[in-house]
Design a protein around this motif. Structure first.
Motif, PDB file in Angstrom:
ATOM      1  N   ILE A 236       0.850  -1.189   0.000  1.00 43.06           N
ATOM      2  CA  ILE A 236       0.000   0.000   0.000  1.00 43.06           C
ATOM      3  C   ILE A 236       0.886   1.239   0.000  1.00 43.06           C
ATOM      4  O   ILE A 236       1.823   1.352   0.800  1.00 43.06           O
ATOM      5  N   GLU A 237       0.557   2.183  -0.895  1.00 43.00           N
ATOM      6  CA  GLU A 237       1.335   3.425  -0.978  1.00 43.00           C
ATOM      7  C   GLU A 237       1.179   4.260   0.284  1.00 43.00           C
ATOM      8  O   GLU A 237       2.157   4.812   0.801  1.00 43.00           O
ATOM      9  N   SER A 238      -0.052   4.358   0.783  1.00 39.69           N
ATOM     10  CA  SER A 238      -0.312   5.171   1.981  1.00 39.69           C
ATOM     11  C   SER A 238      -1.122   4.342   2.977  1.00 39.69           C
ATOM     12  O   SER A 238      -2.365   4.379   2.969  1.00 39.69           O
ATOM     13  N   TYR A 242      -5.259   4.226   3.715  1.00 38.33           N
ATOM     14  CA  TYR A 242      -5.962   2.973   3.401  1.00 38.33           C
ATOM     15  C   TYR A 242      -6.747   2.481   4.618  1.00 38.33           C
ATOM     16  O   TYR A 242      -7.947   2.164   4.514  1.00 38.33           O
ATOM     17  N   ARG A 269      -0.269  -3.472  -6.114  1.00 33.00           N
ATOM     18  CA  ARG A 269       0.083  -2.362  -5.227  1.00 33.00           C
ATOM     19  C   ARG A 269      -1.040  -1.339  -5.280  1.00 33.00           C
ATOM     20  O   ARG A 269      -1.533  -0.993  -6.353  1.00 33.00           O
ATOM     21  N   ASP A 271      -2.366   2.374  -4.884  1.00 34.24           N
ATOM     22  CA  ASP A 271      -1.956   3.777  -4.783  1.00 34.24           C
ATOM     23  C   ASP A 271      -3.094   4.601  -4.179  1.00 34.24           C
ATOM     24  O   ASP A 271      -4.187   4.084  -3.915  1.00 34.24           O
ATOM     25  N   LYS A 272      -2.875   5.882  -3.983  1.00 32.80           N
ATOM     26  CA  LYS A 272      -3.855   6.731  -3.314  1.00 32.80           C
ATOM     27  C   LYS A 272      -5.160   6.845  -4.112  1.00 32.80           C
ATOM     28  O   LYS A 272      -6.255   6.906  -3.536  1.00 32.80           O
TER      29      LYS A 272
END
Length: 343
Positions: A236-238, A242, A269, A271-272
């Motif tokens: 997870i990017e953030s 999340y 993956r 992203d936001k």
């Protein structure tokens, strides 16, 4: 599919309370919305109360009453002694099928004589383990709920031990089936689940202690999401965004949380943008505008009569315009929805 660990996150106190109520001998009804974890709590507390693992096969979907035979036969339960506790878990949701499950379980434990189910007398002389369900299932299924009840009640009445019946879903119970369940409650302890308490079943609900299963609080929901991320290695990017988004959208519903987690775990993956686009129906609540409609309609009609009585043409025209607007918007006002802001 939700794991038992996930389904019971944040439920320790509730599980302990439920166990105490059952040990007191109370009939218990677990209530709450779909996906909140009623069935998981029911299975967990039954496994606490019934420590013999030989009884747990009832919770396995492979051992259900499906028409197709299981790939591997379910292990046979131990034949109980006259003073032993007997547990019956009902996975079926329809009333007739539930009573067939009760009859099957009582046959397996030797509590119910096969001939009371209009089966051949030869079965009475066989040990319970020698009676093959697939050979008698059609004959038992042909019996009415009344016939099944008339066989079941005397059997459980004469049993000297305790009979504990766990019912996965009582939501579809009808008023005509209420009398059959009331008879069961007189001689066995029942713990059941229902998404709602249907009207017309008040006599049954009065006999059961109601235990509401609430949504998970924000902390428990957050812990559940964090646990899933760590166990499945979701990229997870953030993570903070999340976790907060999933908790908010799921609105404390464990099944909704797992739906979102399992869906997002399929991505390589997140992203936001993908996180912000995630949605779940549990994050919406529906506001019923029916009372507003009645009040607005009555006000418009009253205003028109008042305008006629006063001879006020302008007021009459305004009321007419209000009526036209009211009629054009009525389709959209009966049910409006908005997202919940709580976590």
């Amino acid at each position: 599919m939700m794991s038992p660990r996930s389904q019971l996150f944040g439920r320790d106190a509730l599980l302990n309370d439920l166990e105490r109520e059952i040990k007191k001998g109370h009939h218990v009804l677990l209530t709450g919305p779909i996906g909140v974890g009623k069935s998981a709590l029911l299975v967990a507390v039954l496994q606490r109360i019934e420590p013999r693992e030989s009884e747990w096969y009832q919770f396995d979907p492979v051992a259900s009453d499906a028409e197709d035979e299981p790939i591997e036969p379910a292990p046979l339960p131990e034949t109980p002694g006259r003073h032993d506790q007997v547990m019956i878990y009902l996975s079926e949701h329809q009333g007739k099928a539930q009573f067939v499950q009760i009859a099957r379980r009582l046959l397996e434990t030797g509590i119910l004589k096969p001939s009371t189910l209009e089966l051949a007398k030869k079965y009475d002389d066989l040990p319970p383990s020698a009676i093959e369900w697939k050979k008698i299932r059609r004959n038992v299924n042909r019996l009415s709920m009344r016939d099944l009840t008339q066989a079941i009640i005397p059997a459980i009445y004469e049993w000297e031990g305790r009979i504990l019946i766990g019912v996965d879903d009582l939501t579809s119970l009808t008023p005509t089936q209420q009398a059959f369940w009331l008879a069961i409650l007189e001689h066995a302890q029942v713990i059941g689940c229902a998404s709602s308490r249907k009207s017309g079943l008040s006599k049954l609900w009065w006999k059961m202690k109601h235990v509401a299963v609430p949504p998970l609080d924000c902390r428990a929901a957050t812990d559940l999401v964090r646990d899933y991320i760590a166990r499945h290695g979701v990229l997870i990017e953030s993570p903070g965004l999340y976790i907060g988004h999933v908790v908010k959208q799921a609105n404390g519903n464990p099944q909704a949380i797992m739906d979102m987690l399992e869906s997002s775990a399929r991505e390589k993956r997140l992203d936001k943008r993908q996180i912000r686009e995630m949605r779940h129906a549990a994050g919406l609540t529906y506001v019923d505008f029916t009372p507003v409609m009645f009040i607005a309609g009555a006000a418009i009609i009253g205003t028109r009569y008042l305008a006629i009585g006063l001879g006020d043409t302008a007021l009459y025209v305004m009321a007419g315009m209000g009526a036209a607007l009211f009629l054009s918007l009525r389709v959209f006002m009966f049910k409006g929805s908005r997202g919940k802001t709580g976590g």
